[in-house]
Design a protein around this motif. Structure first.
Motif, PDB file in Angstrom:
ATOM      1  N   SER A 166      89.425  37.266 -39.857  1.00 38.47           N
ATOM      2  CA  SER A 166      89.298  36.616 -37.676  1.00 38.47           C
ATOM      3  C   SER A 166      89.380  37.556 -37.580  1.00 38.47           C
ATOM      4  CB  SER A 166      89.802  35.301 -37.683  1.00 38.47           C
ATOM      5  OG  SER A 166      89.677  34.548 -38.583  1.00 38.47           O
ATOM      6  N   TYR A 167      91.165  38.365 -37.054  1.00 39.59           N
ATOM      7  CA  TYR A 167      90.640  39.985 -36.212  1.00 39.59           C
ATOM      8  C   TYR A 167      90.102  40.472 -36.659  1.00 39.59           C
ATOM      9  CZ  TYR A 167      93.105  43.187 -33.850  1.00 39.59           C
ATOM     10  OH  TYR A 167      93.175  44.000 -32.596  1.00 39.59           O
ATOM     11  N   GLY A 168      89.919  40.947 -38.210  1.00 34.02           N
ATOM     12  CA  GLY A 168      88.786  41.835 -38.506  1.00 34.02           C
ATOM     13  C   GLY A 168      87.460  42.080 -38.430  1.00 34.02           C
ATOM     14  N   ILE A 169      87.124  41.002 -38.693  1.00 38.33           N
ATOM     15  CA  ILE A 169      85.289  40.271 -38.098  1.00 38.33           C
ATOM     16  C   ILE A 169      85.324  39.783 -36.582  1.00 38.33           C
ATOM     17  CG2 ILE A 169      85.041  39.087 -40.539  1.00 38.33           C
ATOM     18  CD1 ILE A 169      84.641  36.281 -38.780  1.00 38.33           C
ATOM     19  N   GLY A 170      86.244  40.517 -35.951  1.00 39.56           N
ATOM     20  CA  GLY A 170      86.067  40.832 -34.649  1.00 39.56           C
ATOM     21  C   GLY A 170      86.538  39.805 -34.084  1.00 39.56           C
TER      22      GLY A 170
END
Length: 653
Positions: A166-170
């Protein structure tokens, strides 16, 4: 600290003083990846690409076994929500030709089947604490062409692995608390390779919701509904704590001290402990609340010279010990009956976060701790060492340690700061090794004797880093918890605290600017990340000089007595300090306003909540106090901010 082991020697060893990662894993940096099967330790989400990769997340389903841990089944739903926020498409929940497969090693038949068939290599992850693996697997099972697998070593390892995506996709950890919208993406891919964020350096990492009145204490019951304890509508219910648990997990935290002032976690909603279990959160109670019971549970039922345990109602071990032991026993019994993960606080302090009314004799504290551990053994049916316990050396409690009192070796001894961000004591390298290790209780908020600080974030990351680095260098890795007040307003230091607790070696002093840029980028986008990071760094520097609550009077020591002067500024006019500092804040406020005007409309709410308010409000406060003290100096006590007058007083300027 013993004289023959110098502080410089320990701190000088720095990272070398702490155990290194296994040689089987490699650091990949921000964008490193490889397809050679090596397990790569990465920054959060750095295996995600918006330009291409080995697996497209758009159109992929998100599948999880219903038999997995409840927290894992739940987080799969959060990941579907996050993907929909970013891509505009809602993932399915069944196994498709291109699925995301989420599960816990040893718990998920889906993941264990891939391991048994040789399709999934979990070397370096299996058996670790809270460790995850993200990798793309070709032809993992019949009918599946390619899958993106998120596997965890345990329940929280899997949860952290999902939220890392989730963090990686923004998606910001603060998406709900601070209205941070993610950027829409037309393409989201996973890079080839085997990725992990490693194993956390600190075992238990969390925060303390504290001093919650009036802000959070008013808003939460109004928004989520009243507490469920009869006669106590201001309590915080399970729906409120669900949002707290979620952001804690998104920040890779695992431990909470719940709100205590006028609130009782277990009574305010019978589902509170159940909800913690559903989310996978370990629960504790603050330093002054032993055996899993906040002091409010006592105060609500002990009055008029009585208590529910046939005692006198006094919070005194000398005068009411039998009743208090029954009270403690009920707390441990509840933990066993409800089967929630608990870290038990030992010790006893006075009612209302004060020193004991019974005095501070070592023999008394030994008796109290021994009684509490006996209760733990009798209720759990296991040796006390098998139940996690902490003893926090807060304020006067540290004197017991300094005088030679030691808790049993399996107890985690939590050292503390001075309430203002300066750690009072570190583990002594000359002391025997403690299996329970050491912990840290730190403050971004404080209400107590002297002066308070709780209005806005006043933490300077450079100072925070220095203090946490010292704790890390001294081998303090058992349990870290930070007082965050209302939580809102302390987002930046809270995120840094938990990031650092996870991987101290990643964040050296020279990397703090990178961390600030990453924080700004995650919440406001790439274009303005640099200027926002610089603004936040200067904000922290200015706040470190003097907290806003300390601007309204001069405090001096005269003949050993503290003297308060409400008509004198803490700055000195002879050097025009107040004028110069007020001007620096005014300029910072102008910069913040310029940056805010340049941001897209969709992030304006987030900007106000995370940056704009704290900068402009503090600048306004300085202007207000400058006018106030200038008025006193010139004999014009009614002078308003921005006004100048030479007509009153005797020209005292």
């Amino acid at each position: 600290m013993s004289g023959h082991v110098s502080r410089r020697a320990v701190l000088g060893a720095g990272i070398a003083a702490v155990p290194a990662l296994s040689s089987r894993v490699a650091w990949a940096g921000d964008d490193g990846h490889a397809g050679d099967g090596t397990l790569r330790v990465t920054d959060p989400g750095s295996y995600i690409s918006f330009t291409g990769g080995a697996f497209s997340l758009i159109g992929a389903s998100v599948a999880v076994n219903a038999d997995d841990h409840p927290g894992v089944v739940r987080v799969a739903g959060d990941l579907r929500d996050d993907l929909e926020r970013v891509t505009g498409e809602r993932p399915g929940s069944t196994i498709s030709r291109f699925p995301m497969l989420i599960g816990t090693i040893g718990r998920s038949p889906l993941i264990d089947g891939l391991i048994a068939s040789g399709k999934l290599d979990v070397t370096g992850v299996r058996g670790q604490w809270e460790t995850s693996l993200q990798t793309v697997v070709e032809h993992p099972m019949p009918g599946v062409e390619r899958a993106f697998v998120i596997a965890g070593s345990d329940q929280r390892g899997t949860i952290f692995g999902a939220y890392d995506v989730s963090y990686g996709i923004g998606v910001s950890p603060w998406y709900w608390w601070d209205d941070v919208p993610p950027m829409r993406r037309n393409g989201v891919w996973v890079l080839p390779g085997r990725f992990t964020q490693g194993t956390p350096a600190v075992k238990y990492r969390g925060f303390f919701i504290n001093d919650e009145n009036p802000s959070l204490g008013t808003w939460a019951p109004a928004y989520f509904g009243a507490g469920k304890a009869p006669g106590f509508p201001g309590g915080f219910n399970a729906d409120f704590y669900a949002k707290v648990f979620e952001v804690l997990l998104r920040l890779k935290g695992n431990y909470l001290w719940p709100a205590v002032w006028g609130r009782a976690f277990a009574e305010d909603d019978p589902d509170n402990h159940k909800r913690a279990t559903e989310y996978g959160i370990g629960m504790g109670t603050s330093h002054e609340a032993p055996t899993m019971r906040g002091i409010e549970e006592w105060n609500r039922h002990a009055a008029g010279g009585t208590d529910p345990y046939s005692g006198t109602g006094e919070w005194s071990y000398r005068r009411n010990s039998e009743a208090i032991r029954k009270y403690w026993r009920a707390g441990i019994q509840r933990m066993v009956d409800q089967d929630f993960e608990g870290v038990v606080t030992l010790d006893m302090r006075g009612n209302g976060d004060t020193s004991l009314p019974d005095g501070d004799g070592i023999e008394l504290m030994q008796e109290i701790i021994a009684a509490q551990r006996q209760i733990i053994e009798e209720v759990t049916g296991k040796p006390a060492a098998e139940t996690p316990q902490v003893w926090t050396l807060y304020k006067e409690v540290q004197r017991y340690w300094d005088r030679g009192l030691r808790a049993p070796d399996d107890v985690t001894v939590v050292l503390t700061d001075d309430n203002w961000g300066n750690i009072r004591k570190h583990p002594d390298p000359a002391e025997p090794t403690r299996p329970g290790g050491y912990g840290l209780y730190y403050h971004f908020d404080y209400v107590g004797l002297g002066r308070n600080h709780k209005w806005v974030d006043t933490a300077n990351l450079r100072n925070v880093w220095d203090q946490l680095h010292q704790a890390h260098a001294y081998g303090n890795h058992g349990l870290w918890v930070v007082n965050v007040g209302d939580l809102k307003g302390n987002e930046l230091p809270t995120e840094f605290f938990l990031n650092y607790a996870w991987n101290p070696d990643r964040w050296g002093f020279d990397s703090l600017e990178d961390w600030e840029r990453r924080y700004a980028r995650q919440n406001f986008g790439v274009a303005s990340a640099g200027p926002i990071a610089e603004l936040l760094a200067e904000y922290g520097q200015l706040q470190a000089r003097r907290k806003p609550e300390l601007l309204n009077r001069r405090i001096t020591l005269v003949d050993g007595q503290v003297v308060y002067d409400d008509q004198e500024t803490p700055y000195y006019f002879g050097h025009r300090e107040l004028e110069r500092v007020t001007e620096e804040w005014r300029e910072l406020g102008k910069r913040a306003a310029r940056i805010g005007r340049g941001l897209p409309a969709r992030v304006q709410d987030a900007w106000y909540e995370l940056v704009g308010y704290e900068v402009q409000a503090t600048a306004n406060l300085y202007a207000l106090h400058k006018a106030e003290f200038t008025g006193f100096l010139r004999g014009c006590p009614g002078l308003q901010a921005g006004e100048e007058s030479d007509s009153c007083g005797a020209g005292q300027g």
